[in-house]
Design a protein around this motif. Sequence first.
Motif, PDB file in Angstrom:
ATOM      1  N   TYR A  18      27.391  28.510  46.857  1.00 47.77           N
ATOM      2  CA  TYR A  18      27.532  29.333  48.254  1.00 47.77           C
ATOM      3  C   TYR A  18      27.208  30.626  48.257  1.00 47.77           C
ATOM      4  O   TYR A  18      27.177  31.593  49.304  1.00 47.77           O
ATOM      5  CB  TYR A  18      29.161  28.863  48.572  1.00 47.77           C
ATOM      6  N   GLY A  19      26.340  30.949  47.214  1.00 46.87           N
ATOM      7  CA  GLY A  19      26.112  32.425  47.001  1.00 46.87           C
ATOM      8  C   GLY A  19      26.870  33.319  46.716  1.00 46.87           C
ATOM      9  O   GLY A  19      27.933  33.279  46.351  1.00 46.87           O
ATOM     10  N   LEU A  20      26.642  34.601  45.734  1.00 50.92           N
ATOM     11  CA  LEU A  20      27.154  35.731  45.086  1.00 50.92           C
ATOM     12  C   LEU A  20      27.940  36.260  46.026  1.00 50.92           C
ATOM     13  O   LEU A  20      29.343  36.882  45.256  1.00 50.92           O
ATOM     14  CB  LEU A  20      26.145  35.966  43.950  1.00 50.92           C
ATOM     15  N   ARG A  21      27.601  36.578  47.047  1.00 54.59           N
ATOM     16  CA  ARG A  21      28.141  37.528  47.769  1.00 54.59           C
ATOM     17  C   ARG A  21      29.074  37.290  48.490  1.00 54.59           C
ATOM     18  O   ARG A  21      30.541  37.725  48.505  1.00 54.59           O
ATOM     19  CB  ARG A  21      27.324  38.027  48.986  1.00 54.59           C
ATOM     20  N   PHE A  77      31.112  34.387  47.313  1.00 55.73           N
ATOM     21  CA  PHE A  77      31.839  34.663  46.054  1.00 55.73           C
ATOM     22  C   PHE A  77      33.112  36.003  45.156  1.00 55.73           C
ATOM     23  O   PHE A  77      33.891  35.751  45.011  1.00 55.73           O
ATOM     24  CB  PHE A  77      30.768  34.216  44.557  1.00 55.73           C
ATOM     25  N   ALA A  78      32.039  36.952  45.284  1.00 55.24           N
ATOM     26  CA  ALA A  78      33.013  37.852  44.924  1.00 55.24           C
ATOM     27  C   ALA A  78      34.133  38.488  45.787  1.00 55.24           C
ATOM     28  O   ALA A  78      34.459  38.905  45.731  1.00 55.24           O
ATOM     29  CB  ALA A  78      31.498  39.223  45.023  1.00 55.24           C
ATOM     30  N   GLU A  79      33.742  38.718  47.623  1.00 56.92           N
ATOM     31  CA  GLU A  79      34.235  39.053  48.306  1.00 56.92           C
ATOM     32  C   GLU A  79      35.880  37.828  48.285  1.00 56.92           C
ATOM     33  O   GLU A  79      36.690  38.522  48.455  1.00 56.92           O
ATOM     34  CB  GLU A  79      33.613  39.141  49.969  1.00 56.92           C
ATOM     35  N   ILE A  80      35.410  36.999  48.351  1.00 57.04           N
ATOM     36  CA  ILE A  80      36.366  36.351  48.071  1.00 57.04           C
ATOM     37  C   ILE A  80      37.415  35.738  46.936  1.00 57.04           C
ATOM     38  O   ILE A  80      38.729  36.367  47.466  1.00 57.04           O
ATOM     39  CB  ILE A  80      36.189  34.267  48.445  1.00 57.04           C
ATOM     40  N   GLY A  81      36.872  36.070  45.912  1.00 52.44           N
ATOM     41  CA  GLY A  81      37.604  35.773  44.736  1.00 52.44           C
ATOM     42  C   GLY A  81      38.391  37.601  44.769  1.00 52.44           C
ATOM     43  O   GLY A  81      39.121  37.597  44.075  1.00 52.44           O
ATOM     44  N   ILE A  82      38.107  38.943  45.204  1.00 51.36           N
ATOM     45  CA  ILE A  82      38.965  39.962  44.979  1.00 51.36           C
ATOM     46  C   ILE A  82      39.393  40.359  45.634  1.00 51.36           C
ATOM     47  O   ILE A  82      40.535  40.490  46.406  1.00 51.36           O
ATOM     48  CB  ILE A  82      37.581  40.878  45.024  1.00 51.36           C
ATOM     49  N   ALA A  83      39.122  39.616  47.068  1.00 53.34           N
ATOM     50  CA  ALA A  83      40.263  39.641  48.514  1.00 53.34           C
ATOM     51  C   ALA A  83      41.505  38.635  47.867  1.00 53.34           C
ATOM     52  O   ALA A  83      42.889  39.236  47.856  1.00 53.34           O
ATOM     53  CB  ALA A  83      39.574  38.362  49.408  1.00 53.34           C
ATOM     54  N   VAL A  84      41.635  37.550  47.249  1.00 46.96           N
ATOM     55  CA  VAL A  84      42.894  36.868  47.212  1.00 46.96           C
ATOM     56  C   VAL A  84      43.370  37.856  45.762  1.00 46.96           C
ATOM     57  O   VAL A  84      44.008  37.275  45.884  1.00 46.96           O
ATOM     58  CB  VAL A  84      42.418  34.871  46.165  1.00 46.96           C
ATOM     59  N   TYR A  85      43.068  38.381  45.044  1.00 43.14           N
ATOM     60  CA  TYR A  85      43.413  38.434  44.211  1.00 43.14           C
ATOM     61  C   TYR A  85      44.129  39.844  44.162  1.00 43.14           C
ATOM     62  O   TYR A  85      45.331  40.366  44.109  1.00 43.14           O
ATOM     63  CB  TYR A  85      42.818  39.887  43.045  1.00 43.14           C
ATOM     64  N   VAL A  86      43.960  40.675  45.165  1.00 45.26           N
ATOM     65  CA  VAL A  86      44.390  41.876  46.186  1.00 45.26           C
ATOM     66  C   VAL A  86      46.144  41.258  46.967  1.00 45.26           C
ATOM     67  O   VAL A  86      46.826  41.359  46.556  1.00 45.26           O
ATOM     68  CB  VAL A  86      43.958  42.067  47.069  1.00 45.26           C
ATOM     69  N   VAL A  87      45.961  39.900  47.190  1.00 44.19           N
ATOM     70  CA  VAL A  87      46.558  39.238  48.397  1.00 44.19           C
ATOM     71  C   VAL A  87      47.404  38.403  47.756  1.00 44.19           C
ATOM     72  O   VAL A  87      49.784  38.749  47.579  1.00 44.19           O
ATOM     73  CB  VAL A  87      46.401  37.995  49.033  1.00 44.19           C
ATOM     74  N   ILE A 126      44.464  32.361  38.322  1.00 43.42           N
ATOM     75  CA  ILE A 126      43.569  31.364  38.990  1.00 43.42           C
ATOM     76  C   ILE A 126      42.882  32.656  39.775  1.00 43.42           C
ATOM     77  O   ILE A 126      41.115  32.908  39.973  1.00 43.42           O
ATOM     78  CB  ILE A 126      43.974  30.399  40.511  1.00 43.42           C
ATOM     79  N   ALA A 127      43.535  33.635  40.275  1.00 42.16           N
ATOM     80  CA  ALA A 127      42.195  34.931  41.123  1.00 42.16           C
ATOM     81  C   ALA A 127      41.931  35.740  40.359  1.00 42.16           C
ATOM     82  O   ALA A 127      41.098  36.276  40.632  1.00 42.16           O
ATOM     83  CB  ALA A 127      43.356  35.933  42.077  1.00 42.16           C
ATOM     84  N   ALA A 128      42.193  36.065  39.102  1.00 35.17           N
ATOM     85  CA  ALA A 128      41.648  36.574  38.617  1.00 35.17           C
ATOM     86  C   ALA A 128      40.535  36.197  37.175  1.00 35.17           C
ATOM     87  O   ALA A 128      40.080  36.930  36.621  1.00 35.17           O
ATOM     88  CB  ALA A 128      42.947  37.069  37.367  1.00 35.17           C
ATOM     89  N   ALA A 129      40.401  34.629  37.367  1.00 35.36           N
ATOM     90  CA  ALA A 129      39.219  34.080  36.833  1.00 35.36           C
ATOM     91  C   ALA A 129      37.796  34.818  37.033  1.00 35.36           C
ATOM     92  O   ALA A 129      37.131  34.701  36.183  1.00 35.36           O
ATOM     93  CB  ALA A 129      39.555  32.492  37.161  1.00 35.36           C
ATOM     94  N   PRO A 130      37.305  34.887  38.273  1.00 32.13           N
ATOM     95  CA  PRO A 130      35.994  35.393  39.295  1.00 32.13           C
ATOM     96  C   PRO A 130      36.284  36.882  38.548  1.00 32.13           C
ATOM     97  O   PRO A 130      35.270  37.418  38.478  1.00 32.13           O
ATOM     98  CB  PRO A 130      36.034  35.573  40.474  1.00 32.13           C
ATOM     99  N   LEU A 131      37.106  38.050  38.422  1.00 28.07           N
ATOM    100  CA  LEU A 131      36.811  39.195  37.596  1.00 28.07           C
ATOM    101  C   LEU A 131      36.247  39.042  37.054  1.00 28.07           C
ATOM    102  O   LEU A 131      35.381  40.237  36.420  1.00 28.07           O
ATOM    103  CB  LEU A 131      38.342  39.837  37.672  1.00 28.07           C
ATOM    104  N   SER A 132      36.163  38.329  35.754  1.00 21.70           N
ATOM    105  CA  SER A 132      35.579  38.240  34.308  1.00 21.70           C
ATOM    106  C   SER A 132      34.066  38.069  34.857  1.00 21.70           C
ATOM    107  O   SER A 132      33.036  39.029  34.193  1.00 21.70           O
ATOM    108  CB  SER A 132      35.934  37.212  33.133  1.00 21.70           C
TER     109      SER A 132
END
Length: 533
Positions: free
Chosen positions: A70-73, A75-85, A108-114
């Motif tokens: 689905y693309g890196l961009r 992935f990054a935007e959704i991952g960090i937005a979920v972490y903020v929520v 779950i939300a912190a997994a993409p941050l690594s």
Amino acid sequence: MPLRRALPYIAASLTIGVTQGLGQGFISTNLPQIAGDLGITTAQASWLMAAYMIPRASLTIMLIKLRTQYGLRRFAEIGIAVYVVVAFISLWITDLRSAVVIEFLSGIAAAPLSTLAFLYILEPLAQQWKLRLGLPIALMLLTSGPTLARVVSPWLIGDGGLAGIHLTTLGLSMVCLMLVYLLPIAPMPRSKVIQRADFLSFGLIAIGLGGLVTGFVMGPIHWWTALPWLGWLLAASVLCLTLAVILELHRDAPLIDIRWLLTPAMLHLAFTLFLFRLLLSEQSTGAPALFQALGLGSAQMTGLFTMILAGTAMGALACVGWMKPGREPAYHFVALALIAFGAWMDSASTLQTRPEQMYVSQTLIAFASMLFMAPAMMKGLIAALSKGPMYLLSFVIVFLVTQSVGGILGSGIFRSLINERQAFHLQVLREELTSADPMTAQSIAASMQQLAPQIADSAQLKAQAVSQLASTASSQAYVMAYNDGYFMIFLVALAALVALVLHIFRDWLAARLARPDAEQDAEQNTQPEPQPS
């Protein structure tokens, strides 16, 4: 990139890496405070650690494929937005049930941050510096988060409870959100890689690893044989992982290349990484728990953890300066020697030991951690990329299981050893501390003399003196148990060091024996062919 453009990306990697590390560290560091804030026991609060680590143990497996398809961009935007929520919702935790749900969502939300921390440090670097500079720095950021949490937690908690912790997590997550949206990463080629069978394999792996994490978090706390469901949980976890392996072996396009992972080189790498996590349990579990058993608070240990952070940073810089492919045995030799020496120094602890006496040993172990991890991961990445991009996922799984799950397993094994040895030493001390023993009677008399101005009743005075002696014996048993644990780490590191030396000697001997044959073949190839008469 030019330095002016590269610095924001490096700052983004620093912020994202620290944010995800603090998320885990705030839980493990402040379990007693969390228990008090929620009105539960510390054993019940341990479920929060298990809930946070369960998704972290396996979710990265699917995130790599989601990012590819689905693309890196996105992935990054959704991952960090979920972490903020999730960080925002955590401000309204009121009981254990809501806290467990929020921590599971946080995992779950912190997994993409690594992954994002890695990508942002690698983005501005030239190709020749991605592994040599980017890899050690990223590993330093990802591994130092829990230690940094121990340094800053006393300042954040103060008299305001856990509100400062939650607000810090929320503030950092919002800064990460801003950085991700302002600093785009170069897009990666997309391809449709997700198959229906991937979800079945991932489900089995997630259940298996999640069960192992839960078992090794709760096992040492409630003891392994006290709760029957622990045995059933571990058995079900092993069954799920076995089914996942069988399923993957019969797939044309497996989620994990089991056959490649079972090659001697990858088995050796996996065992090396897992052994490393077991050895580092002395630092992550041993030193803090020892001082807690001696009655020290978190604020009294900030100097020790500051030294550990400094040792980690120096180890990363040492890797940047000299790390190259082929030098892994030399780095691992130095790392194992430092871990063995540091554990041996700690094995002489007493009731009077304070964090200042462990500055040198713990700094050496922290320095060794980077000398061990960065070269090992570089070797694994080179081996995976040489086989093809699809093998990268298989290596990531090896690294994930040996580090995330291996860290939990190592901590559980170490704590189980400490509990068993503490019970043994306490039993021995109780047998020695009898009323007929002159030294015991002298200690009780000395305590009674000190307490006499405060307690008038003679029976109560003697009972209080005996209680103080029993408390001292319990603390002494804990110290002796941790000394046993430290000495065991010393022996394991020493055994690994001997095995490494023998392995290097075997390779050198094989190369030396093969050299005459190669030279003989070269001479035969250079001899002129006989001319026909």
